[in-house]
Scaffold this motif. Structure first.
Motif, PDB file in Angstrom:
ATOM      1  N   ARG A   1      -9.573 101.543 -12.492  1.00 52.52           N
ATOM      2  CA  ARG A   1      -8.217 101.913 -12.351  1.00 52.52           C
ATOM      3  C   ARG A   1      -7.229 101.819 -13.622  1.00 52.52           C
ATOM      4  NH1 ARG A   1      -5.286 104.037  -8.027  1.00 52.52           N
ATOM      5  NH2 ARG A   1      -7.149 103.227  -6.670  1.00 52.52           N
ATOM      6  N   HIS A   2      -6.513 102.735 -14.205  1.00 49.76           N
ATOM      7  CA  HIS A   2      -5.738 102.570 -15.498  1.00 49.76           C
ATOM      8  C   HIS A   2      -4.520 103.288 -15.457  1.00 49.76           C
ATOM      9  CE1 HIS A   2      -5.149 102.298 -19.734  1.00 49.76           C
ATOM     10  NE2 HIS A   2      -6.059 101.389 -19.551  1.00 49.76           N
ATOM     11  N   PRO A   3      -3.300 102.920 -15.924  1.00 53.41           N
ATOM     12  CA  PRO A   3      -2.203 103.691 -15.820  1.00 53.41           C
ATOM     13  C   PRO A   3      -2.127 104.931 -16.979  1.00 53.41           C
ATOM     14  CG  PRO A   3      -1.976 101.665 -17.039  1.00 53.41           C
ATOM     15  CD  PRO A   3      -3.422 101.680 -16.383  1.00 53.41           C
ATOM     16  N   LEU A   4      -1.430 105.624 -16.648  1.00 51.84           N
ATOM     17  CA  LEU A   4      -1.302 106.715 -17.600  1.00 51.84           C
ATOM     18  C   LEU A   4      -0.341 106.391 -18.896  1.00 51.84           C
ATOM     19  CD1 LEU A   4       0.114 109.462 -14.969  1.00 51.84           C
ATOM     20  CD2 LEU A   4      -2.126 109.819 -16.378  1.00 51.84           C
ATOM     21  N   ASN A   5      -0.687 107.231 -19.877  1.00 49.50           N
ATOM     22  CA  ASN A   5      -0.129 107.148 -21.259  1.00 49.50           C
ATOM     23  C   ASN A   5      -0.392 105.718 -21.802  1.00 49.50           C
ATOM     24  OD1 ASN A   5       0.923 109.792 -21.144  1.00 49.50           O
ATOM     25  ND2 ASN A   5       2.751 108.954 -19.743  1.00 49.50           N
ATOM     26  N   ALA A   6      -1.537 105.156 -21.515  1.00 48.82           N
ATOM     27  CA  ALA A   6      -1.949 103.982 -22.110  1.00 48.82           C
ATOM     28  C   ALA A   6      -3.160 103.890 -22.550  1.00 48.82           C
ATOM     29  CB  ALA A   6      -1.772 102.669 -20.800  1.00 48.82           C
ATOM     30  N   GLN A   7      -3.596 103.120 -23.648  1.00 51.49           N
ATOM     31  CA  GLN A   7      -4.719 102.985 -24.407  1.00 51.49           C
ATOM     32  C   GLN A   7      -5.817 102.340 -23.495  1.00 51.49           C
ATOM     33  OE1 GLN A   7      -6.112 104.395 -27.006  1.00 51.49           O
ATOM     34  NE2 GLN A   7      -4.122 105.026 -28.106  1.00 51.49           N
ATOM     35  N   VAL A   8      -7.099 102.981 -23.569  1.00 52.86           N
ATOM     36  CA  VAL A   8      -8.127 102.282 -22.830  1.00 52.86           C
ATOM     37  C   VAL A   8      -9.197 101.528 -23.732  1.00 52.86           C
ATOM     38  CG1 VAL A   8     -10.360 102.750 -21.349  1.00 52.86           C
ATOM     39  CG2 VAL A   8      -8.134 104.170 -21.023  1.00 52.86           C
ATOM     40  N   LYS A   9      -9.283 100.250 -23.635  1.00 55.16           N
ATOM     41  CA  LYS A   9      -9.960  99.478 -24.493  1.00 55.16           C
ATOM     42  C   LYS A   9     -11.117  99.370 -24.007  1.00 55.16           C
ATOM     43  CE  LYS A   9      -5.741  97.102 -26.394  1.00 55.16           C
ATOM     44  NZ  LYS A   9      -5.663  97.852 -27.758  1.00 55.16           N
ATOM     45  N   LEU A  10     -12.226  98.836 -24.825  1.00 53.44           N
ATOM     46  CA  LEU A  10     -13.607  98.864 -24.553  1.00 53.44           C
ATOM     47  C   LEU A  10     -13.496  97.774 -23.432  1.00 53.44           C
ATOM     48  CD1 LEU A  10     -16.473  99.650 -25.024  1.00 53.44           C
ATOM     49  CD2 LEU A  10     -16.671  97.947 -26.787  1.00 53.44           C
ATOM     50  N   ARG A  11     -12.981  96.796 -23.340  1.00 49.21           N
ATOM     51  CA  ARG A  11     -13.199  95.495 -22.758  1.00 49.21           C
ATOM     52  C   ARG A  11     -12.670  95.945 -21.084  1.00 49.21           C
ATOM     53  NH1 ARG A  11      -8.109  93.293 -25.078  1.00 49.21           N
ATOM     54  NH2 ARG A  11      -9.529  91.889 -26.128  1.00 49.21           N
ATOM     55  N   GLU A  12     -12.052  97.079 -21.122  1.00 54.72           N
ATOM     56  CA  GLU A  12     -11.751  97.383 -19.857  1.00 54.72           C
ATOM     57  C   GLU A  12     -12.723  98.269 -19.010  1.00 54.72           C
ATOM     58  OE1 GLU A  12      -6.954  98.044 -19.923  1.00 54.72           O
ATOM     59  OE2 GLU A  12      -8.023  99.161 -21.252  1.00 54.72           O
ATOM     60  N   ILE A  13     -13.592  98.894 -19.756  1.00 56.21           N
ATOM     61  CA  ILE A  13     -14.565  99.823 -19.330  1.00 56.21           C
ATOM     62  C   ILE A  13     -16.116  99.350 -19.402  1.00 56.21           C
ATOM     63  CG2 ILE A  13     -12.715 101.893 -19.670  1.00 56.21           C
ATOM     64  CD1 ILE A  13     -14.705 102.662 -22.054  1.00 56.21           C
ATOM     65  N   ALA A  14     -16.008  98.454 -20.229  1.00 55.06           N
ATOM     66  CA  ALA A  14     -17.365  97.934 -20.306  1.00 55.06           C
ATOM     67  C   ALA A  14     -17.888  96.407 -20.463  1.00 55.06           C
ATOM     68  CB  ALA A  14     -18.004  98.768 -21.369  1.00 55.06           C
ATOM     69  N   GLU A  15     -18.950  95.921 -20.048  1.00 50.17           N
ATOM     70  CA  GLU A  15     -19.428  94.421 -20.385  1.00 50.17           C
ATOM     71  C   GLU A  15     -20.193  94.817 -21.787  1.00 50.17           C
ATOM     72  OE1 GLU A  15     -21.403  92.873 -17.267  1.00 50.17           O
ATOM     73  OE2 GLU A  15     -20.158  93.411 -15.828  1.00 50.17           O
ATOM     74  N   VAL A  16     -19.745  93.721 -22.744  1.00 55.20           N
ATOM     75  CA  VAL A  16     -20.551  93.909 -23.981  1.00 55.20           C
ATOM     76  C   VAL A  16     -21.127  92.861 -24.534  1.00 55.20           C
ATOM     77  CG1 VAL A  16     -19.956  94.580 -26.530  1.00 55.20           C
ATOM     78  CG2 VAL A  16     -18.577  95.632 -24.610  1.00 55.20           C
ATOM     79  N   ILE A  17     -22.361  92.950 -25.195  1.00 52.00           N
ATOM     80  CA  ILE A  17     -23.016  91.793 -25.625  1.00 52.00           C
ATOM     81  C   ILE A  17     -23.174  92.051 -27.121  1.00 52.00           C
ATOM     82  CG2 ILE A  17     -25.035  90.510 -26.081  1.00 52.00           C
ATOM     83  CD1 ILE A  17     -25.709  91.031 -23.294  1.00 52.00           C
ATOM     84  N   ALA A  18     -22.692  91.350 -27.920  1.00 52.42           N
ATOM     85  CA  ALA A  18     -22.580  91.488 -29.609  1.00 52.42           C
ATOM     86  C   ALA A  18     -22.601  90.417 -30.131  1.00 52.42           C
ATOM     87  CB  ALA A  18     -21.454  92.422 -29.822  1.00 52.42           C
ATOM     88  N   PRO A  19     -22.699  90.309 -31.748  1.00 45.80           N
ATOM     89  CA  PRO A  19     -22.702  89.121 -32.456  1.00 45.80           C
ATOM     90  C   PRO A  19     -21.044  88.515 -32.167  1.00 45.80           C
ATOM     91  CG  PRO A  19     -23.895  90.816 -33.776  1.00 45.80           C
ATOM     92  CD  PRO A  19     -23.289  91.386 -32.343  1.00 45.80           C
ATOM     93  N   GLU A  20     -20.894  87.084 -32.215  1.00 42.91           N
ATOM     94  CA  GLU A  20     -19.678  86.505 -31.915  1.00 42.91           C
ATOM     95  C   GLU A  20     -18.689  86.867 -33.021  1.00 42.91           C
ATOM     96  OE1 GLU A  20     -18.682  84.762 -29.430  1.00 42.91           O
ATOM     97  OE2 GLU A  20     -20.595  84.697 -28.337  1.00 42.91           O
ATOM     98  N   SER A  21     -19.160  87.147 -34.122  1.00 42.70           N
ATOM     99  CA  SER A  21     -18.148  87.310 -35.172  1.00 42.70           C
ATOM    100  C   SER A  21     -17.559  88.628 -35.089  1.00 42.70           C
ATOM    101  CB  SER A  21     -18.906  87.346 -36.524  1.00 42.70           C
ATOM    102  OG  SER A  21     -19.742  88.322 -36.651  1.00 42.70           O
ATOM    103  N   MET A  22     -18.109  89.584 -34.299  1.00 37.97           N
ATOM    104  CA  MET A  22     -17.400  90.972 -34.162  1.00 37.97           C
ATOM    105  C   MET A  22     -17.099  91.122 -32.747  1.00 37.97           C
ATOM    106  SD  MET A  22     -20.933  93.330 -34.662  1.00 37.97           S
ATOM    107  CE  MET A  22     -19.952  94.798 -34.411  1.00 37.97           C
TER     108      MET A  22
END
Length: 207
Positions: free
Chosen positions: A14-35
């Motif tokens: 669930r997300h409010p209107l007129n707001a940016q959706v960031k990757l952290r809000e829609i997914a679980e991510v595994i990546a190098p710590e630096s990025m």
């Protein structure tokens, strides 16, 4: 050596209107710590009112956005390939009079359903016959059967739905919860299919 990014999209958020959706809000991510911090803060999409209450973000959209900043990364998706964004505002607390009205309607409807069923199967005649078989006497009001049967009917419904008000008897979902889950899954699949169909380019009328 190119970095590998593993992404698991959430099925629905669930997300409010007129707001940016960031990757952290829609997914679980595994990546190098630096990025990872910059990756999680990446703007994927801005939800606009004209898009409607349901917005679909798919894996291709995420890849396109991430490759703008990290073109040499290997992005792999695990699990769902779409996230459904629901922009419907959170419902307010239901008023107590409305709750009583709905409860009254459901109570009357359920009572009529049970009474009509008992009338169809001649439940009273069955109780009378059972009373006559067990006691050897005949009565038009076999309360010794009717009262325990009525209590058992209510208790059986409570156990069947696995709830008594807000109390749950065990961790198993009730049949109603399973049906609601299946309905939501079917609804989500329809929304995803419909969204894909709208994105499909016109084929000039060919089938």
């Amino acid at each position: 050596m190119e970095a590998s990014i593993y992404i698991r999209l959430h099925h629905r958020i669930r997300h409010p209107l007129n707001a940016q959706v960031k990757l952290r809000e829609i997914a679980e991510v595994i990546a190098p710590e630096s990025m990872l911090p910059d990756l999680l803060s990446t703007d994927i999409h801005q939800v606009k009112r004209e898009e409607g209450q349901i917005v679909i973000i798919d894996a291709m959209m995420v890849v396109e956005k991430l490759h703008r900043y990290w073109p040499d990364t290997d992005i792999q998706f695990i699990g769902p390939s779409q996230t459904i964004i629901d922009t419907t505002p959170q419902s307010k607390n239901t008023s107590f009079p409305l709750f009583l009205f709905v409860w009254f309607l459901l109570f009357i409807g359920a009572a009529l359903t049970i009474m009509n069923f008992h009338e169809d199967v001649s439940m009273l005649d069955v109780h009378i016959k059972l009373y006559e078989i067990v006691t050897g006497e005949k009565t038009d009001h076999p309360l010794i059967f009717q009262i325990p049967y009525s209590i058992g009917l209510g208790a059986g419904m409570v156990l069947f739905f696995n709830h008594l008000f807000k109390k749950r008897f065990n961790e198993e979902p009730s049949p109603l919860e399973v049906e609601m889950f299946n309905y939501q899954q079917d609804l989500d699949q329809y929304v995803i299919f419909h969204e894909r169909k709208e994105r499909r380019p016109d084929d000039g009328g060919r089938s």
